[in-house]
Enzyme design. Structure first.
Site, PDB file in Angstrom:
ATOM      1  N   GLU A 301      45.134  34.952 -19.744  1.00 53.29           N
ATOM      2  CA  GLU A 301      44.974  33.851 -20.363  1.00 53.29           C
ATOM      3  C   GLU A 301      46.100  33.603 -21.415  1.00 53.29           C
ATOM      4  O   GLU A 301      46.568  32.207 -21.490  1.00 53.29           O
ATOM      5  CB  GLU A 301      43.590  34.010 -21.425  1.00 53.29           C
ATOM      6  CG  GLU A 301      43.129  33.002 -22.040  1.00 53.29           C
ATOM      7  CD  GLU A 301      42.625  31.696 -21.321  1.00 53.29           C
ATOM      8  OE1 GLU A 301      41.747  31.863 -20.665  1.00 53.29           O
ATOM      9  OE2 GLU A 301      43.256  30.719 -21.580  1.00 53.29           O
ATOM     10  N   ASP A 305      48.507  30.027 -21.068  1.00 51.34           N
ATOM     11  CA  ASP A 305      48.629  29.167 -21.992  1.00 51.34           C
ATOM     12  C   ASP A 305      50.000  29.021 -22.440  1.00 51.34           C
ATOM     13  O   ASP A 305      50.374  27.652 -22.545  1.00 51.34           O
ATOM     14  CB  ASP A 305      47.518  29.639 -23.209  1.00 51.34           C
ATOM     15  CG  ASP A 305      46.271  29.595 -23.133  1.00 51.34           C
ATOM     16  OD1 ASP A 305      45.826  29.217 -22.049  1.00 51.34           O
ATOM     17  OD2 ASP A 305      45.285  30.205 -23.933  1.00 51.34           O
ATOM     18  N   SER A 512      40.645  26.807 -18.562  1.00 49.95           N
ATOM     19  CA  SER A 512      41.448  27.107 -19.489  1.00 49.95           C
ATOM     20  C   SER A 512      43.029  26.696 -19.167  1.00 49.95           C
ATOM     21  O   SER A 512      43.743  27.027 -20.024  1.00 49.95           O
ATOM     22  CB  SER A 512      41.730  28.709 -19.296  1.00 49.95           C
ATOM     23  OG  SER A 512      40.804  29.409 -19.856  1.00 49.95           O
ATOM     24  N   ASP A 554      41.620   7.290 -14.252  1.00 50.72           N
ATOM     25  CA  ASP A 554      40.249   7.483 -14.185  1.00 50.72           C
ATOM     26  C   ASP A 554      39.989   8.139 -13.037  1.00 50.72           C
ATOM     27  O   ASP A 554      40.579   7.662 -11.992  1.00 50.72           O
ATOM     28  CB  ASP A 554      39.597   6.119 -14.086  1.00 50.72           C
ATOM     29  CG  ASP A 554      37.950   6.263 -14.035  1.00 50.72           C
ATOM     30  OD1 ASP A 554      37.544   7.142 -14.395  1.00 50.72           O
ATOM     31  OD2 ASP A 554      37.416   4.997 -14.026  1.00 50.72           O
ATOM     32  N   ILE A 555      39.236   9.245 -13.000  1.00 52.69           N
ATOM     33  CA  ILE A 555      38.847  10.249 -11.932  1.00 52.69           C
ATOM     34  C   ILE A 555      37.572   9.769 -11.347  1.00 52.69           C
ATOM     35  O   ILE A 555      36.563   9.838 -12.196  1.00 52.69           O
ATOM     36  CB  ILE A 555      38.772  11.696 -12.314  1.00 52.69           C
ATOM     37  CG1 ILE A 555      40.062  12.143 -12.951  1.00 52.69           C
ATOM     38  CG2 ILE A 555      38.452  12.461 -11.021  1.00 52.69           C
ATOM     39  CD1 ILE A 555      41.458  11.734 -12.223  1.00 52.69           C
ATOM     40  N   GLY A 573      35.089   4.902 -15.330  1.00 54.31           N
ATOM     41  CA  GLY A 573      34.968   4.882 -16.496  1.00 54.31           C
ATOM     42  C   GLY A 573      34.546   6.389 -16.819  1.00 54.31           C
ATOM     43  O   GLY A 573      34.801   7.301 -16.191  1.00 54.31           O
ATOM     44  N   ASP A 575      32.822   9.917 -17.614  1.00 53.49           N
ATOM     45  CA  ASP A 575      31.646  10.644 -16.792  1.00 53.49           C
ATOM     46  C   ASP A 575      31.701  12.074 -17.354  1.00 53.49           C
ATOM     47  O   ASP A 575      32.543  12.734 -17.762  1.00 53.49           O
ATOM     48  CB  ASP A 575      31.876  10.674 -15.307  1.00 53.49           C
ATOM     49  CG  ASP A 575      33.242  11.260 -14.899  1.00 53.49           C
ATOM     50  OD1 ASP A 575      33.332  12.426 -15.055  1.00 53.49           O
ATOM     51  OD2 ASP A 575      34.129  10.202 -14.623  1.00 53.49           O
TER      52      ASP A 575
END
Ligand SMILES: *[C@@H]1O[C@H](CO)[C@@H](O)[C@H](O)[C@H]1NC(C)=O
Ligand SMILES: *[C@@H]1O[C@H](CO)[C@@H](O)[C@H](O)[C@H]1NC(C)=O
Ligand SMILES: *[C@@H]1O[C@H](CO)[C@@H](O)[C@H](O)[C@H]1NC(C)=O
EC number: 3.4.14.10
Length: 593
Positions: A301, A305, A512, A554-555, A573, A575
């Site tokens: 992690e 990062d 993550s 937008d996905i 839009g 979601d």
């Protein structure tokens, strides 16, 4: 005669065994209780009465409503105070407890023989830490402390199944810890995992060569559909030609926890493979509460990062916070142990600094229902303070879609409901969901999303979310809370990230990966604003749901199944799978830069 003296003896015993407490400290009301031991934990045995620990008490913050008002004013682009963030002192003045609260709580502690001279007062005095024994704490809170074991992580903690406060203190104390919050970083979910099924690549020279400048979205190489490198993200999110300019003022912080160390040698290897112009670039490690920095033990992690915040923001200064916890519970220890609640440690540490990074990312979370409401509220309020100070706070949305496992409520009813994540559900953070593929990006199926059962929907998202709910109709009706704070707010890639761990490249995925990616883009926007003599963006949500809304890709396909359902579906839009979408730096620069 005999019976009278027995009675007398009985009274005497009563008087000896109970200290003389004024009646107001003996009239208890329950503050929080569980109906069953939190999942994953088991009762190990009674806590030794003389075992000492640090007890943290959150005092009611007298003007917290004013703090929230200020937070929204300075974060609302249409308000004349936009960008006029508060100083540490201004925040502390607003969160300080009322003197009456302080007096009342002090006299309660004194009545229980607590030595106030060694009390620590943090966060404008609103967080009080005192050393108590299990015996004292049990009497103060009319509870029983036991040792519980987390089977999977073999972590031991001293906790209670319920706790009470004198009725007179309920309006003055927000929460007491440790009591009923069992989560520890060892037991919690870091939202990343190795993805051995995705074959890692050794370098991305070809990808990097194809970066031709702004507007290059169409040329994002097809390899980015499976393996993600900084070059992919810089092309996808339109940052590849931006050169940071405010590097003496702007910085980004990564909140890391227990046993997760970011490795310097791995970062150099990563740069030499995936961002050659950054070779030699480094980061600062800040150790919080005895957090470690073991360079022989790289964390997946932590490396993910820092390699990606740095891979996107170089040469912006990056800070890795290594937050320790207490060592695991040791019944033979005579030193009071810390409460092992790293969010509180980290938040109180950062809020005590007069200068803080403008952007933060954190990749931990847990089911909201496992975090007691009183505790979650206090932690969420601390994030509001960071926002008021001018910081943008990113959290991963979780890796279980609308919920993991059987999704049963833990209130005794075992009702099956979608299970939101905390702190993702806190209205004062920006929650980041996940995507995969390129041209177009689609939602990744594990992308955490949903609706809080604790926090009401904030006004900044009311239009976006009601539009979604209207279109959703009766799908999933009864499975989620239609009035709750909805998340994620935004999204970014979440799979196939090429990360160097112990000298070798591995593929890593999870929201993550999405959170540091999004945070990296925001850090560049902060750089741009600061270089123009403007303030940092601060708490992002009010601005991204309004003037910034067209700065996102937008996905519109993919979904986040869970709890035996198909979950929600990404659509035009906002979601609850990908939020407003993934960032387009160039457009965001024009809209909110
Ligand atoms: C304290 O808790 C016990 C149960 O553990 C309960 O029976 C008792 O009534 C409580 N005391 C007060 C004063 O509420
Ligand atoms: C990328 O940023 C540029 C400005 O730097 C902008 O003109 C363009 O529309 C953005 N988006 C895409 C998809 O190219
Ligand atoms: C739904 O959310 C609201 C906050 O908006 C909360 O007060 C309420 O208790 C929640 N309902 C359930 C069933 O959790």
């Amino acid at each position: 005669m005999l019976s009278a003296s027995l009675l007398f003896l009985g009274l005497l015993q009563l008087a000896v065994s109970k200290p003389l407490l004024s009646k107001r400290w003996e009239e208890f009301d329950v503050k929080h209780s569980w109906v069953e031991v939190p999942r994953g934990w088991e009762l190990h045995g009674p806590a030794p009465e003389d075992y000492k620990f640090n007890m943290r008490i959150a005092l009611k913050q007298d003007r917290f409503d004013d703090l929230v008002t200020s937070l929204y004013e300075v974060s609302d682009p249409s308000h004349h105070k936009y960008g006029q963030h508060l100083s540490k002192e201004e925040v502390e003045a607003l969160v300080a407890p009322h003197p009456e609260t302080v007096d009342l709580v002090d006299s309660w502690l004194t009545a229980h023989d607590i030595d106030l001279s060694s009390a620590q007062r943090e966060n404008g005095g609103s967080w009080l830490t005192v050393v108590v024994s299990v015996d004292q704490a049990s009497r103060m809170l009319n509870t029983t402390y036991n040792v519980y074991r987390h089977a999977q992580s073999d972590d031991y903690v001293v906790r209670a199944m319920s706790y009470s406060l004198p009725a007179v203190l309920h309006g003055h104390i927000g929460t007491v810890a440790p009591t009923t919050y069992f989560g520890t970083m060892r037991s919690m979910k870091a939202t990343s995992r190795l993805q051995p099924q995705i074959k890692p690549i050794d370098s991305d020279v070809e990808v990097a060569h194809k970066l031709v400048g702004p507007g290059s979205l169409a040329t994002v190489p097809s390899s980015c559909a499976t393996t993600i490198t900084p070059a992919c993200l810089r092309a996808l999110y339109n940052t590849s030609t931006y050169v940071p300019q405010a590097t003496t003022k702007n910085s980004i912080g990564v909140a890391g926890y227990l046993d997760e160390f970011a490795n310097r040698a791995d970062l150099q290897t990563f740069f030499s493979r995936f961002r050659t112009d950054a070779v030699g670039g480094t980061f600062t490690t800040v150790r919080v509460q005895n957090g470690g920095d073991d360079q022989t033990d790289p964390g997946v992690e932590a490396n993910l990062d820092i390699q990606y915040t740095e891979g996107i923001t170089f040469p912006t200064p990056n800070i890795y916070y290594s937050t320790g916890g207490s060592p695991p519970f040791n019944p033979d220890s005579n030193t009071p142990t810390n409460t092992n609640e790293p969010y509180l440690d980290w938040l109180n540490f950062v809020l005590a600094q007069s200068s803080i990074p403008q952007t933060f990312t954190t990749s931990y979370g847990d089911d909201e229902q496992t975090v007691p409401f009183d505790y979650a509220t206090q932690v969420c309020n601390l994030f509001a303070q960071l926002g008021a100070r001018g910081a943008s706070i990113m959290f991963s949305s979780g890796d279980d879609g609308v919920g993991a496992g059987n999704c049963q409520n833990n209130d005794g009813t075992r009702t099956v409901r979608f299970q939101p994540n905390f702190p993702a559900s806190c209205p004062f953070v920006t929650t980041v969901g996940g995507t995969i593929r390129v041209a177009p990006e689609v939602a990744v199926s594990f992308s955490g999303g949903g609706f809080s059962n604790y926090f009401a929907r904030p006004s900044y998202q009311s239009t976006a979310v009601s539009t979604f709910l209207t279109r959703l109709g009766s799908t999933n009706a009864g499975k989620f809370n239609t009035t709750g704070r909805a998340y994620p707010d935004v999204a970014a890639q979440g799979q196939g990230f090429q990360v160097v761990i112990g000298g070798r490249v591995s593929s890593v995925g999870g929201t993550s990966a999405s959170s540091p990616t999004f945070a990296g883009v925001i850090a560049l926007l902060n750089d741009f604003r600061i270089s123009q003599g403007k303030s940092s963006l601060g708490f992002l949500n009010p601005v991204i749901y309004s003037t910034g809304v067209n700065g996102f890709n937008d996905i519109t396909s993919g979904s986040n199944p869970g709890c035996g359902t198909n979950g929600f579906t990404a659509s035009a839009g906002w979601d609850p799978v990908t939020g407003l979408g993934t960032p387009d730096f160039g457009k965001l620069q024009a809209l909110i830069g």
